[in-house]
Design a protein around this motif. Structure first.
Motif, short mmCIF file in Angstrom:
data_model
loop_
_atom_site.label_atom_id
_atom_site.label_comp_id
_atom_site.label_asym_id
_atom_site.label_seq_id
_atom_site.Cartn_x
_atom_site.Cartn_y
_atom_site.Cartn_z
N LEU A 38 -10.12 -4.55 -0.63
CA LEU A 38 -9.72 -3.03 0.06
C LEU A 38 -10.74 -2.32 0.07
O LEU A 38 -11.60 -2.04 -0.75
CB LEU A 38 -8.79 -2.65 -1.23
CG LEU A 38 -8.36 -1.10 -0.87
CD1 LEU A 38 -7.32 -1.10 0.03
CD2 LEU A 38 -7.69 -0.71 -2.34
N ARG B 85 -9.24 -3.47 5.05
CA ARG B 85 -9.50 -5.02 4.38
C ARG B 85 -10.77 -5.20 4.42
O ARG B 85 -11.53 -5.43 5.84
CB ARG B 85 -8.72 -6.17 5.09
CG ARG B 85 -7.23 -5.97 4.76
CD ARG B 85 -6.84 -5.90 2.99
NE ARG B 85 -5.50 -5.22 2.91
CZ ARG B 85 -5.04 -4.97 1.71
NH1 ARG B 85 -5.93 -4.92 0.74
NH2 ARG B 85 -3.90 -4.63 1.69
N ALA C 251 -13.34 4.68 -1.12
CA ALA C 251 -13.03 4.07 -2.16
C ALA C 251 -12.94 2.63 -2.01
O ALA C 251 -11.67 2.30 -1.15
CB ALA C 251 -11.99 4.94 -2.87
N ASN D 276 -6.98 -5.07 11.06
CA ASN D 276 -6.01 -4.92 10.17
C ASN D 276 -6.23 -3.57 9.49
O ASN D 276 -6.78 -3.42 8.27
CB ASN D 276 -6.47 -5.89 9.02
CG ASN D 276 -5.26 -6.16 8.03
OD1 ASN D 276 -4.40 -5.33 7.77
ND2 ASN D 276 -5.23 -7.35 7.32
N ARG E 199 -9.65 -6.46 -4.86
CA ARG E 199 -8.48 -6.44 -3.91
C ARG E 199 -8.93 -6.52 -2.60
O ARG E 199 -7.74 -6.20 -1.81
CB ARG E 199 -7.72 -5.06 -4.43
CG ARG E 199 -6.79 -5.45 -5.53
CD ARG E 199 -6.04 -4.09 -5.86
NE ARG E 199 -6.82 -3.04 -6.34
CZ ARG E 199 -6.39 -1.68 -6.98
NH1 ARG E 199 -5.07 -1.41 -6.49
NH2 ARG E 199 -7.08 -0.79 -7.47
N ASP F 267 -12.27 -1.56 -3.29
CA ASP F 267 -12.17 -2.48 -4.79
C ASP F 267 -12.43 -3.88 -4.29
O ASP F 267 -11.40 -4.43 -3.58
CB ASP F 267 -10.78 -1.91 -5.35
CG ASP F 267 -10.48 -3.19 -6.30
OD1 ASP F 267 -11.42 -3.97 -6.86
OD2 ASP F 267 -9.49 -2.85 -7.05
N ILE G 51 -10.72 1.84 1.25
CA ILE G 51 -10.01 3.13 1.65
C ILE G 51 -11.15 4.15 2.14
O ILE G 51 -12.13 4.45 1.58
CB ILE G 51 -9.43 3.96 0.47
CG1 ILE G 51 -8.33 2.93 -0.08
CG2 ILE G 51 -8.45 4.95 1.04
CD1 ILE G 51 -7.77 3.46 -1.45
N TYR H 34 -6.39 2.66 5.00
CA TYR H 34 -6.40 1.43 4.35
C TYR H 34 -7.04 0.34 5.27
O TYR H 34 -6.20 -0.16 6.01
CB TYR H 34 -5.14 1.27 3.70
CG TYR H 34 -4.62 2.33 3.09
CD1 TYR H 34 -4.81 2.50 1.68
CD2 TYR H 34 -3.97 3.40 3.74
CE1 TYR H 34 -4.49 3.59 0.94
CE2 TYR H 34 -3.39 4.43 2.85
CZ TYR H 34 -3.62 4.34 1.73
OH TYR H 34 -3.39 5.76 0.74
N ARG I 64 3.85 -5.94 4.07
CA ARG I 64 3.93 -7.03 4.98
C ARG I 64 5.02 -7.97 4.77
O ARG I 64 5.51 -8.09 3.65
CB ARG I 64 2.75 -7.97 4.21
CG ARG I 64 1.36 -7.37 4.67
CD ARG I 64 1.10 -6.91 6.10
NE ARG I 64 -0.01 -6.14 6.10
CZ ARG I 64 -0.35 -5.45 7.26
NH1 ARG I 64 0.39 -5.59 8.30
NH2 ARG I 64 -1.41 -4.66 7.54
N VAL J 165 -1.93 -0.99 -3.91
CA VAL J 165 -2.40 0.00 -3.84
C VAL J 165 -1.82 1.55 -3.70
O VAL J 165 -0.69 1.38 -3.40
CB VAL J 165 -3.28 0.00 -2.52
CG1 VAL J 165 -4.21 1.36 -2.17
CG2 VAL J 165 -4.17 -1.31 -2.28
N VAL K 143 1.05 -0.94 0.00
CA VAL K 143 0.07 0.04 -0.02
C VAL K 143 0.87 1.31 0.02
O VAL K 143 1.70 1.52 1.04
CB VAL K 143 -0.98 -0.08 1.10
CG1 VAL K 143 -1.81 1.40 1.47
CG2 VAL K 143 -1.76 -1.20 1.05
N LEU L 133 -7.66 7.85 -6.82
CA LEU L 133 -7.71 6.79 -6.06
C LEU L 133 -7.94 5.59 -7.06
O LEU L 133 -9.03 5.51 -7.69
CB LEU L 133 -8.89 7.00 -4.98
CG LEU L 133 -8.55 7.78 -3.93
CD1 LEU L 133 -8.52 9.01 -3.94
CD2 LEU L 133 -9.12 7.19 -2.49
N LEU L 134 -7.46 4.65 -6.55
CA LEU L 134 -7.76 3.07 -7.21
C LEU L 134 -7.31 3.26 -8.53
O LEU L 134 -7.26 2.10 -9.35
CB LEU L 134 -8.99 2.64 -7.17
CG LEU L 134 -9.34 2.55 -5.71
CD1 LEU L 134 -10.90 2.11 -5.37
CD2 LEU L 134 -8.61 1.52 -4.90
N ALA M 62 -0.02 -7.60 -8.21
CA ALA M 62 -1.62 -7.21 -8.47
C ALA M 62 -2.34 -6.76 -7.29
O ALA M 62 -3.36 -6.01 -7.46
CB ALA M 62 -2.33 -8.61 -8.85
N GLY M 63 -1.93 -6.87 -6.11
CA GLY M 63 -2.54 -6.18 -5.11
C GLY M 63 -2.15 -4.59 -4.77
O GLY M 63 -2.65 -4.13 -3.81
#
Lengths: 324, 324, 324, 324
Positions: D283, D231, D276, D153, D281, D278, D285, D229, A231, A212, A155, A187-188, A209-210
């Motif tokens: 995700l 999850r 926002a 998270n 993902r 997704d 925000i 951010y 992470r 942000v 992120v 955003l995004l 792919a993840g």
């Protein structure tokens, strides 16, 4: 022997910074400048403090068919404008495209000089990385190289000064509306995401792919700070150590154990990286600071041109940052 | 052969700018740095972007009895602190006092290098002019030399960035109280008035008893603009012409026919001067722009040191201003 | 009973400030808003923090033939755009023109409310003074009324925040080029000079032919400081005393013995005046501070509307300035 | 009938903003002001634009044993200073502690008024939330209430204006060092983390052990933007819908479908939230904007006092934000 240099896109902020760096470069001689809004003016009319030796140089209307003999051309054109324009530049002129049109395009080498310097040496077509990729990839590269973070779970919260939006135009970049204001945008779906993701994948071998990526406009002229949440189980010291080894021979990357501030890099080609990690939370925070017009644009471009020309990589780039 | 240079007062803004300029000077080698609040730190701890060759230099507690061999010492100490401190520096060390204690003091030459360069050549004790005198005297000198204005009837309205107030301390220079604020101060009695008045009298031979000087703090870091209202019958062109002749051979003064902006000089040792006159109103407006830390402090100091050492006057000072 | 109010020119900074003041006015009810660039939007789309009661009001394309029933119309249009536009507003609608087209025009009363409040009471067409006239005339009026200064020998050095340049457009008002920059402009010929000179002549009975007026753009959003150099033999105390008497009953003018700062007035309709005089130099410095969007535009306009409508002069205008 | 109000800590930014809001509050009458650095001054000496009715009020040295009869006391004291000081305030005086000493302390109710208004009604001891908790918890509460994100998270990247650092002192908050600078600090251990984590746990019932919180100082005076951010698998619309329902009856929280900017809230008690997401993902925000001195300090405090006193929650707080 001096190297004959030109700039196209001199009216913009990237072009202006290229001018400043070239003007005091020990081997480059500026012999050509072109710009849309400033064609017909002398350099001194647009840049009142330009060194006297360059004052009378006339800014041309850009025409690739009418270039003087050049060794290197720096192009700082708006997105979409450089693909056609640069196709017609003679093959023997080395080109650094500061704009975004040639990144990851065939026939062009991606010029992330602090990470892949040897790929740039001797090339004739270099696509300069964007300012956000510079600020984010430089702190991440050592972690990815050592496998300290998961490439698929990153992120990026990025903050940029307003010169990053380019010159002129929209009232939302006007002083009165930008001052005392902090603006998240894109955003995004920011345009720099694919470039960043591709490079993460090259550096790590894994999927990004993840990813942000959230940019913010900050009320200051120059500077980017990227705060990147990853992470991984490494400690802060392990991350710092990875970066110190990775960049041990690289002249422009400074690894610090304090969180870097944007002013540290102002007016220079430096990149600062630092880390704060908490293995208990499986967390690594990577931080990167650059001047968006320096390492994020014209500084990086001059560094690339130095490598292309076989000059010392730091030629013309060893000025200390401006403080305060 | 390199010239061995020291800085005392490295923690402040003037000292920091001296460091930046010396770090890329072709003949100066920084071998000594002293500072009150930073003693015991390495340079890189205070200036994270300092060139690698200087990073490990240890900042000393100032002790004139324990200096290393030095050719030149730059002193940037608070007002009142340098008289005693510098009296004990060995005679063969050239000293440039950026602070205010030695201006118009016996044994010290007043270092207004753009106007009186030959007075400085070969000297060993130079008192650097203050930032306000630099911004006001440079535009006035040609008018006074040609008798175009009355020396006894000059009104100076001067605007300075906040770094001019020095580093640290008072909450009135804190960001939240200075930002979006414009502050007049020191009305009718600013500490720089006698220095300015004396120099006007030297330049004109007349009395400057009527001098009015009003400084204002402007919410920006660097820069001074002096708007100076004079009485005289010259036209704008006559004033510009006087300045162009006066500064024809001087490398750092730029005469422009447009009103100068502070950003034109930012980060440089340049001074910009311009004029707007109206003979019908018996009015001459002279304008001067400098960077208060450049021509107003460290830039001027390096220029003075160049002259003292017989170097080219522009050595280490030819970088273009930072824009934007 | 509420007074039905409209704003035309809601997209600009003056119109936006009028909206803010009207939204919390105890007697005004906003029933109409028109704007060029924002027509078709709801108020909340342009002003996300507007009070809920106004959020859904639709911004109209300006058409004087299609006004709803209105008691008062505030017009904040670009220079040159309001003469025709306002001629077609019904006679029974009170109009305050914040723009410059009707100052000293027949059929319109010049609305310098702090000096001539009784001229405004009950009128239906008021031309709001410009922001520079407000900042300069309020400190001068008491001196002129008491004959303490020569009306023919006045030098105004005026500094304004960048919102004074209006919204949008030119890159020279862009953040990156305005920030850290101080810009003099309009030397010897600023558009506000005739308005200021006329009013000085009305106030003094003497000629203001010698007037000098130099505006400067300062990197802040709001605020004007005028530093005005006059000739006269009064002491500082005599000037302060004149102002205290002149403004004894006026609610928005504050006479202070310290030099006023622009932040003191930020977001309010206040004007601060102060003086520093030196009889030995035949010098009187008058200082005025206003918020260019408050007393310099929308605040003054609401004050005028209050007087036109027979409301308390301070209705809706008693909020304290914003600090820091 | 007016409610008698006092402020202790009037010299600081929080106390100053409380003064501004109370000065135009329809039911509050300021009868007492105390401050360390300003004791002995009149209010007008420290706040030149304070309404005339309050100008002569003398600022006291704080002494809880010598309070006048008061209904409400606002305390804005440095961390660590209010625990003892407020223990001696008579029980029948309602106290709102804007400082940090009483958050989650027995005998004090946590005053997150936009989320838990009924807990505050009729109370006599309210601990005002910190500015960072206000900016982060308001956007998160609806997501946590609906179970749309994992409480364990959450990564908060928060940016604050410099007034959040309080008034005076350290040169790192001086204008010249803060301007054109962006500074991350307090990584992994900011003092506000436990308050935020506790509240997340109350709101969600789950553990917030994984919380990451990174504050940054931004070169502006006021404003906080939190980019958070999380999850979860909700869509943007689902998040917006959750927030619209959660805050349907709350007057100060605005749910927007555009990313909020700090200027939207400037000078007001508003909080803006947006999202926002997704789902691909995993995700979400969440974004929150407040004025750190408004909803983040004095605005929230007045809102709490309104609830404590049985007044309309919006009394004195309905002013529109300042723009530009």
């Amino acid at each position: 022997m001096s190297i004959r240099v030109g700039i196209v896109g001199i009216s913009g902020f990237g072009g202006g910074e290229a001018l400043r760096l070239i003007a005091s470069h020990p081997s480059f001689e500026l012999v050509y400048a072109a710009g849309e809004s400033s064609a017909g003016s002398r350099l001194v009319d647009r840049f009142p403090g330009v060194p006297a030796k360059l004052a009378e140089l006339l800014i041309q209307k850009w025409d690739p068919a009418a270039l003087p003999p050049l060794d290197v051309l720096f192009a700082s054109l708006p997105t979409g404008a450089s693909a056609d324009a640069l196709a017609r530049v003679p093959k023997d002129v080395k080109v650094v495209d500061i704009g975004g049109d040639h990144r990851y395009v065939e026939g062009w080498v991606y010029g992330l000089a602090d990470i892949w310097p040897t790929r740039i040496e001797g090339q004739t077509r270099i696509a300069n990385p964007g300012c956000f990729p510079a600020a984010t990839l430089i702190p991440l590269a050592p972690l990815l190289a050592d496998g300290l973070i998961e490439p698929g779970n990153i992120v990026m919260d990025v903050k940029t000064g307003i010169s990053g939006a380019g010159r002129g135009g929209d009232s939302k970049f006007g002083y009165a509306e930008s001052n005392e204001n902090l603006i998240p945008y894109g955003l995004l779906k920011h345009v720099h995401m694919p470039e960043i993701a591709s490079t993460i994948e090259r550096l790590s071998g894994g999927s990004a792919a993840g990813l942000v990526f959230t940019p913010h406009l900050v009320p200051m002229t120059r500077g980017i700070l990227a705060t990147i949440y990853c992470r991984g189980e490494a400690t802060t010291d392990r991350c710092l150590d990875a970066a110190r080894r990775f960049y041990a021979e690289r002249p422009f990357v400074r690894v610090t154990d304090k969180p870097p501030q944007t002013k540290w890099a102002s007016g220079s080609n430096l990149a600062f990286v630092s880390y704060a990690a908490d293995p208990e939370r499986n967390l690594v925070i990577a931080m990167g600071v650059v001047d968006n017009l320096g390492k994020g644009a014209a500084g990086q471009a001059v560094q690339n041109a130095n490598l292309m020309c076989g000059l010392p990589e730091t030629a013309g780039l060893d000025g200390a940052p401006v403080w305060p």
